[in-house]
Scaffold this active site. Sequence first.
Site, PDB file in Angstrom:
ATOM      1  N   HIS A  26       0.856  -1.202   0.000  1.00  0.00           N
ATOM      2  CA  HIS A  26       0.000   0.000   0.000  1.00  0.00           C
ATOM      3  C   HIS A  26       0.882   1.238   0.000  1.00  0.00           C
ATOM      4  O   HIS A  26       1.339   1.703   1.043  1.00  0.00           O
ATOM      5  CB  HIS A  26      -0.936   0.004   1.208  1.00  0.00           C
ATOM      6  N   HIS A  28       1.510   5.096  -2.541  1.00  0.00           N
ATOM      7  CA  HIS A  28       0.968   5.960  -3.587  1.00  0.00           C
ATOM      8  C   HIS A  28       2.117   6.702  -4.253  1.00  0.00           C
ATOM      9  O   HIS A  28       3.222   6.798  -3.701  1.00  0.00           O
ATOM     10  CB  HIS A  28       0.028   7.017  -3.003  1.00  0.00           C
ATOM     11  N   SER A  72      -6.550   9.494  -4.046  1.00  0.00           N
ATOM     12  CA  SER A  72      -7.755  10.279  -4.372  1.00  0.00           C
ATOM     13  C   SER A  72      -7.414  11.602  -5.044  1.00  0.00           C
ATOM     14  O   SER A  72      -8.209  12.121  -5.830  1.00  0.00           O
ATOM     15  CB  SER A  72      -8.585  10.516  -3.117  1.00  0.00           C
ATOM     16  N   ARG A 119     -10.266   0.526  -6.537  1.00  0.00           N
ATOM     17  CA  ARG A 119     -10.512   0.967  -5.163  1.00  0.00           C
ATOM     18  C   ARG A 119     -11.800   1.779  -5.088  1.00  0.00           C
ATOM     19  O   ARG A 119     -12.034   2.659  -5.911  1.00  0.00           O
ATOM     20  CB  ARG A 119      -9.348   1.837  -4.691  1.00  0.00           C
ATOM     21  N   HIS A 176      -6.695  -0.649   5.841  1.00  0.00           N
ATOM     22  CA  HIS A 176      -6.466  -0.224   7.240  1.00  0.00           C
ATOM     23  C   HIS A 176      -7.537  -0.776   8.191  1.00  0.00           C
ATOM     24  O   HIS A 176      -8.032  -0.068   9.084  1.00  0.00           O
ATOM     25  CB  HIS A 176      -6.418   1.301   7.339  1.00  0.00           C
ATOM     26  N   ASP A 244       2.059   2.756   3.391  1.00  0.00           N
ATOM     27  CA  ASP A 244       1.199   3.893   3.055  1.00  0.00           C
ATOM     28  C   ASP A 244       2.002   5.150   2.721  1.00  0.00           C
ATOM     29  O   ASP A 244       1.475   6.258   2.746  1.00  0.00           O
ATOM     30  CB  ASP A 244       0.191   4.202   4.182  1.00  0.00           C
ATOM     31  N   ASN A 249      -2.233  13.244   3.883  1.00  0.00           N
ATOM     32  CA  ASN A 249      -2.962  13.922   4.967  1.00  0.00           C
ATOM     33  C   ASN A 249      -2.337  13.743   6.347  1.00  0.00           C
ATOM     34  O   ASN A 249      -2.968  14.060   7.355  1.00  0.00           O
ATOM     35  CB  ASN A 249      -4.443  13.470   5.000  1.00  0.00           C
TER      36      ASN A 249
HETATM   37  C1  0GY Z   1      -4.454   6.079   2.506  1.00  0.00           C
HETATM   38  C2  0GY Z   1      -5.246   6.980   3.313  1.00  0.00           C
HETATM   39  C3  0GY Z   1      -5.702   8.217   2.999  1.00  0.00           C
HETATM   40  C4  0GY Z   1      -5.716   8.807   1.694  1.00  0.00           C
HETATM   41  C5  0GY Z   1      -5.962   8.158   0.547  1.00  0.00           C
HETATM   42  O1  0GY Z   1      -6.382   8.082  -1.712  1.00  0.00           O
HETATM   43  C6  0GY Z   1      -6.128   8.803  -0.757  1.00  0.00           C
HETATM   44  O2  0GY Z   1      -6.063  10.020  -0.845  1.00  0.00           O
HETATM   45  O3  0GY Z   1      -6.062   6.860   0.519  1.00  0.00           O
HETATM   46  C7  0GY Z   1      -6.251   9.023   4.094  1.00  0.00           C
HETATM   47  O4  0GY Z   1      -6.232  10.266   4.008  1.00  0.00           O
HETATM   48  O5  0GY Z   1      -6.737   8.430   5.094  1.00  0.00           O
HETATM   49  O6  0GY Z   1      -4.644   4.885   2.603  1.00  0.00           O
HETATM   50  O7  0GY Z   1      -3.619   6.524   1.737  1.00  0.00           O
END
Ligand code: 0GY
Length: 292
Positions: A26, A28, A72, A119, A176, A244, A249
């Site tokens: 996990h 990004h 996101s 997702r 999570h 992660d 955030n």
């Molecule tokens: C994570 C958690 C978060 C954000 C995202 O796609 C995302 O922006 O998943 C979060 O802010 O809790 O798993 O990356």
Amino acid sequence: MSRTKTWIDTPSAPAFVPPPGAVDAHVHVFGPEAEFPFSPKAKYHPEDATPEMLFALRDRLGFSRNVIVQASCHGTDNAATLAGIAKAGGRARGVAVVDPDIEQEELEQLHAGGIRGVRFNFLKRLVDNAPKDKFLEIAKKIAPLGWHVVVYFEADLLEELVPFLEAIPTIVVVDHLGRPDIAQGPDGADITAFKQLLDSHPTIWTKVSGAERLSPQGPPFDDFVSVIRPVVERYQDRVLWGTDWPHPNMEHRIPDDGTLVDVVPRIAVTPLLQRKLLVDNPMRLYWPEELG
Ligand code: 0GY
């Protein structure tokens, strides 16, 4: 909006040595924005977190492979995620976010680009809406490709989501642990409800990640460990783990990735459990062809 940075450049080297072939399942990538602009609907505006930075972290932490999950802030344009996978030389695969009207041809292109799942995000602070009926249309479209569905929600939504989760025709991976309240302890209502979900649904898996998000105590995450260790033991063939990175955030509580890796041997306490969590299970979802 000023851009946020949510990771440290040089995390500590973990004491724990992951088993050969370990997958950080996990992570990004963000941008680079000049090449891959963020979505106009993005709820945060991060600094660039590039594939090269990700691979340096992977090597520093002793991992072999990554699963890049579409963040996101990039909406349903998976170009940055695909570019990250392409640069990894076979050592990354990905999870996309797609529109319900996506055509078969585009799904096949995503598959060729290393995508193996989609997702569905239910966090109101990250997405404007989460249409269950549309998500189910997507799930039906991706099932024939052998992909799975990753779902991100918080504990207060679990009960309401059960019929939706049951309608998904593929393996479901909950991010999570569905964000239980860790302060409730190992027998708390949230984690108990989540274990009941896993007990009654053998095709639901979970990522036992997010210590830095879920632990009120913070490092070294003793509270998270006491709640999550029994989950890893009980569902040892359907758990995944990830750092992660780059920790979207988390600007107010930026974690040290080395410290996060050192949580692994405390929630997966034997070499066998560690190998299942970091190698065998993610390989079944993301590189099944290598298992013969
Ligand atoms: C994570 C958690 C978060 C954000 C995202 O796609 C995302 O922006 O998943 C979060 O802010 O809790 O798993 O990356």
